[in-house]
Structures are given as C-alpha cells and as structure tokens.
Design a protein around this motif. Sequence first.
Motif, PDB file in Angstrom:
ATOM      1  N   VAL A 234      71.796  73.686  40.545  1.00  0.00           N
ATOM      2  CA  VAL A 234      71.277  74.974  40.086  1.00  0.00           C
ATOM      3  C   VAL A 234      70.256  74.767  38.971  1.00  0.00           C
ATOM      4  CG1 VAL A 234      71.867  77.158  38.962  1.00  0.00           C
ATOM      5  CG2 VAL A 234      73.340  76.245  40.771  1.00  0.00           C
ATOM      6  N   ALA A 235      70.610  73.942  38.006  1.00  0.00           N
ATOM      7  CA  ALA A 235      69.701  73.663  36.895  1.00  0.00           C
ATOM      8  C   ALA A 235      68.453  72.937  37.395  1.00  0.00           C
ATOM      9  CB  ALA A 235      70.409  72.825  35.832  1.00  0.00           C
ATOM     10  N   GLY A 236      68.652  72.016  38.333  1.00  0.00           N
ATOM     11  CA  GLY A 236      67.514  71.294  38.886  1.00  0.00           C
ATOM     12  C   GLY A 236      66.527  72.222  39.569  1.00  0.00           C
ATOM     13  N   ALA A 237      67.055  73.224  40.271  1.00  0.00           N
ATOM     14  CA  ALA A 237      66.186  74.194  40.947  1.00  0.00           C
ATOM     15  C   ALA A 237      65.400  75.016  39.934  1.00  0.00           C
ATOM     16  CB  ALA A 237      67.029  75.102  41.840  1.00  0.00           C
ATOM     17  N   ILE A 238      66.035  75.350  38.807  1.00  0.00           N
ATOM     18  CA  ILE A 238      65.349  76.109  37.754  1.00  0.00           C
ATOM     19  C   ILE A 238      64.200  75.291  37.164  1.00  0.00           C
ATOM     20  CG2 ILE A 238      65.606  77.099  35.433  1.00  0.00           C
ATOM     21  CD1 ILE A 238      68.492  77.845  36.219  1.00  0.00           C
ATOM     22  N   ILE A 239      64.455  74.021  36.911  1.00  0.00           N
ATOM     23  CA  ILE A 239      63.418  73.136  36.366  1.00  0.00           C
ATOM     24  C   ILE A 239      62.251  73.000  37.340  1.00  0.00           C
ATOM     25  CG2 ILE A 239      62.897  70.757  35.690  1.00  0.00           C
ATOM     26  CD1 ILE A 239      64.473  72.297  33.582  1.00  0.00           C
ATOM     27  N   ASN A 240      62.552  72.831  38.624  1.00  0.00           N
ATOM     28  CA  ASN A 240      61.489  72.692  39.618  1.00  0.00           C
ATOM     29  C   ASN A 240      60.676  73.972  39.757  1.00  0.00           C
ATOM     30  OD1 ASN A 240      62.088  70.016  40.251  1.00  0.00           O
ATOM     31  ND2 ASN A 240      63.567  70.576  41.828  1.00  0.00           N
ATOM     32  N   GLU A 241      61.344  75.122  39.663  1.00  0.00           N
ATOM     33  CA  GLU A 241      60.624  76.394  39.726  1.00  0.00           C
ATOM     34  C   GLU A 241      59.701  76.545  38.518  1.00  0.00           C
ATOM     35  OE1 GLU A 241      61.506  81.199  40.191  1.00  0.00           O
ATOM     36  OE2 GLU A 241      63.072  79.873  39.419  1.00  0.00           O
ATOM     37  N   ALA A 242      60.177  76.134  37.361  1.00  0.00           N
ATOM     38  CA  ALA A 242      59.345  76.204  36.151  1.00  0.00           C
ATOM     39  C   ALA A 242      58.114  75.314  36.299  1.00  0.00           C
ATOM     40  CB  ALA A 242      60.164  75.784  34.931  1.00  0.00           C
ATOM     41  N   ALA A 243      58.294  74.139  36.883  1.00  0.00           N
ATOM     42  CA  ALA A 243      57.166  73.229  37.104  1.00  0.00           C
ATOM     43  C   ALA A 243      56.138  73.859  38.038  1.00  0.00           C
ATOM     44  CB  ALA A 243      57.664  71.909  37.681  1.00  0.00           C
ATOM     45  N   ARG A 244      56.613  74.542  39.079  1.00  0.00           N
ATOM     46  CA  ARG A 244      55.699  75.222  39.999  1.00  0.00           C
ATOM     47  C   ARG A 244      54.954  76.353  39.295  1.00  0.00           C
ATOM     48  NH1 ARG A 244      60.070  74.312  43.590  1.00  0.00           N
ATOM     49  NH2 ARG A 244      60.923  76.395  43.169  1.00  0.00           N
ATOM     50  N   ASP A 245      55.681  77.092  38.462  1.00  0.00           N
ATOM     51  CA  ASP A 245      55.052  78.196  37.720  1.00  0.00           C
ATOM     52  C   ASP A 245      53.956  77.682  36.795  1.00  0.00           C
ATOM     53  OD1 ASP A 245      56.564  80.210  38.885  1.00  0.00           O
ATOM     54  OD2 ASP A 245      58.124  80.142  37.359  1.00  0.00           O
ATOM     55  N   LEU A 246      54.205  76.568  36.130  1.00  0.00           N
ATOM     56  CA  LEU A 246      53.205  76.002  35.226  1.00  0.00           C
ATOM     57  C   LEU A 246      52.020  75.446  36.009  1.00  0.00           C
ATOM     58  CD1 LEU A 246      55.665  74.294  32.734  1.00  0.00           C
ATOM     59  CD2 LEU A 246      54.202  76.260  32.257  1.00  0.00           C
ATOM     60  N   ALA A 247      52.279  74.883  37.174  1.00  0.00           N
ATOM     61  CA  ALA A 247      51.185  74.408  38.019  1.00  0.00           C
ATOM     62  C   ALA A 247      50.347  75.581  38.523  1.00  0.00           C
ATOM     63  CB  ALA A 247      51.734  73.597  39.189  1.00  0.00           C
ATOM     64  N   ASP A 248      50.974  76.751  38.669  1.00  0.00           N
ATOM     65  CA  ASP A 248      50.228  77.945  39.080  1.00  0.00           C
ATOM     66  C   ASP A 248      49.158  78.313  38.050  1.00  0.00           C
ATOM     67  OD1 ASP A 248      51.594  78.214  41.449  1.00  0.00           O
ATOM     68  OD2 ASP A 248      52.980  79.745  40.705  1.00  0.00           O
ATOM     69  N   HIS A 249      49.408  77.997  36.771  1.00  0.00           N
ATOM     70  CA  HIS A 249      48.381  78.216  35.742  1.00  0.00           C
ATOM     71  C   HIS A 249      47.147  77.350  36.031  1.00  0.00           C
ATOM     72  CE1 HIS A 249      50.271  80.972  33.030  1.00  0.00           C
ATOM     73  NE2 HIS A 249      51.306  80.188  32.792  1.00  0.00           N
ATOM     74  N   VAL A 250      47.390  76.133  36.463  1.00  0.00           N
ATOM     75  CA  VAL A 250      46.284  75.241  36.803  1.00  0.00           C
ATOM     76  C   VAL A 250      45.498  75.823  37.970  1.00  0.00           C
ATOM     77  CG1 VAL A 250      45.638  72.909  37.511  1.00  0.00           C
ATOM     78  CG2 VAL A 250      47.605  73.249  35.997  1.00  0.00           C
ATOM     79  N   LYS A 251      46.214  76.300  38.979  1.00  0.00           N
ATOM     80  CA  LYS A 251      45.557  76.926  40.128  1.00  0.00           C
ATOM     81  C   LYS A 251      44.758  78.149  39.699  1.00  0.00           C
ATOM     82  CE  LYS A 251      44.607  77.444  44.482  1.00  0.00           C
ATOM     83  NZ  LYS A 251      43.728  76.462  45.183  1.00  0.00           N
ATOM     84  N   SER A 252      45.310  78.930  38.787  1.00  0.00           N
ATOM     85  CA  SER A 252      44.612  80.115  38.276  1.00  0.00           C
ATOM     86  C   SER A 252      43.281  79.733  37.649  1.00  0.00           C
ATOM     87  CB  SER A 252      45.486  80.827  37.236  1.00  0.00           C
ATOM     88  OG  SER A 252      44.754  81.831  36.550  1.00  0.00           O
TER      89      SER A 252
END
Length: 320
Positions: A234-252
Amino acid sequence: MDYIIGMDGGGTKTTYAISRADQRLILGETLQGPGTNPQIVGFQQMAERITLKLEELLDIHQIEKHQVKVICGGFAGAGRTNDAETARQALEKKLLTVGFHENVSALIRSDLQIALKGAIPPERKQGMLIISGTGSNAAGLLRDGSMIKSGGWGHLLGDEGSGYAIAASGLKAVVRAYDKRGPETILSELMLHTLGLEKETQLVTYMYQEQRDKSDIASLARLVSEAAEKGDEVAGAIINEAARDLADHVKSLQLQADEYDAQTIVTTTGSVFKHMTQLRTAFIRELDQRQLGIWTQAHGTPVEGALMEAAESASLEKRR
C-alpha cells in the motif's frame, strides 16, 4: 572591493550569503535569520529583519556598507509584480536609513526564481527544477532566460506528490483498511503509534477538532516512506503515485515549451526528494520511461541562485 549579497527568504527562516562581486563564491558560512515572507510578517517587518541580519553579516566579514553594490533576495510571498515592487521600496528605504550607499541595488525575486537559478548549472541555458517538500511545484528555465511554472496551487487544489499529499494518502489508507474498504497495511500501526493514538477512530479528532498546520500532516510522509522500504504494498503504491504526479510537472513544462525534450536536464529539491530515496528512484524511472528528461543533481542552493542574480546585475551596472 565590491561585494554582493544573496538572500533566500522563507516563512520560517531566511538564509544570507555574501560574495565578492567578481567571484560569486560564498565567503565563509551562510547566516540564518527569522522568516521574511512579506505576506506573513508584513513589508516593513521584512525590511527591518533583513537589514539587521545584513549588518550582522557585514560585521562578521568586516565589510563596509558602501562596498555592497547589489543585494538580491528570493522570497516566498513576493511572486507577484506589485508585491515585489512594494518589497523593493520598503527594503531600499530601510537600507538607506541604516547607512548603505544610496546607489545600492535591491533586487526582489520569487523564491522559485532563485531556486531555479541556483539549481541549473551555469553553463546550461535551460532546464527544470521540480520541488517537493510540504507542497510541490515546478519551474523551467528557457533559453531566453524567462521562467515558466507548473503547480503551486496549495494543498486544497494541488500539491500532488508533496509531503502533504503523501501523508494524506497514507492516512486515508489507514481508515480504508479499518473499514475493510482497502487492504491491510503496516501504516495503521505506524501512524497510530507516532500520533499517540490507540485506535483509528481517534483520527477524526486529530484531523478535524484541532488546528493542524500543513507541515504537521506533511511530517507523516516519512512513515509512508518507511513502510514502503519495509515492503508494504500500500505504501509502495502511494510512493509510486507521488513519483508519477511529480513527473507530470515535467510533462506540463514540456507542453508549455517546445524547446524541451528527452535530453533536457531535470533537477530536484525539497525534503521529499532529499529524504525519500525510493521516491527519488521512482521519479527518475518515470523520467526515463516517459522520455521526459534526464535527472541531474541540482548545481547549487537557492541562496547561491540569489548571488548569481546579484552578480549578473552588478556586471551589467559596471558595463553601463
């Protein structure tokens, strides 16, 4: 000898550094002082706090006030043009009253501007800085020297991938597990123990019946990181989602500027990137898999970025 001063002004603390105008190397140690966010302490109080610390900084290095040519500060709460101008006028007026030279230049920048300036290597003309601490946002430096931004909407509208968002997801996972709406997770034990609670139902009181600062919640993000390192899915999934969200800033930022590509350097800063190795690794993996850019260690600190801005201004003044 001419000198320049850089400042990194936040809500809780301000960092000061001084350098020779022709070298841009910090002399001695940086100096710490109280917060100078003008939206919190007011513009006059900001100016007074700064001048007191500047006098202390000059005393330490035995430098006369008339030798200081440019003072540049990046401040949380000074991102809008009118606020920056009000801050500049308040600071310059105060500097004159305590004996600085009448021609000293006071430059006011946003905290994001100096952080970006410090992070990108001087030999590079463009790049990105992704920030994740209590909140999250991102900035991109373009070849023409201008800056573009993504995020910074605050915890109610944004801050995805931040310490606050990670902690909030962890707390939600705990109550879902309690309700049998989600899988069991060691976050339940970690969160309750850390908060001094006996059962999950007490989280309602903790969250809603007491005034909680964002930083109080964000500090719990370390527990999500700890659980992920122990193999909690569960915690691992939260960390991976956060990484994707931060990468979305790069895409933006990529979508805002055609000049960015898979070879653009992407730097990071903030407590989340600094202390959560698993998240940083997941973020770098996202950059690679989505061909968003190349992660690079930040070149310098925000206060070094302020010194760079001051040095460039001093060089322009000298050529005039």
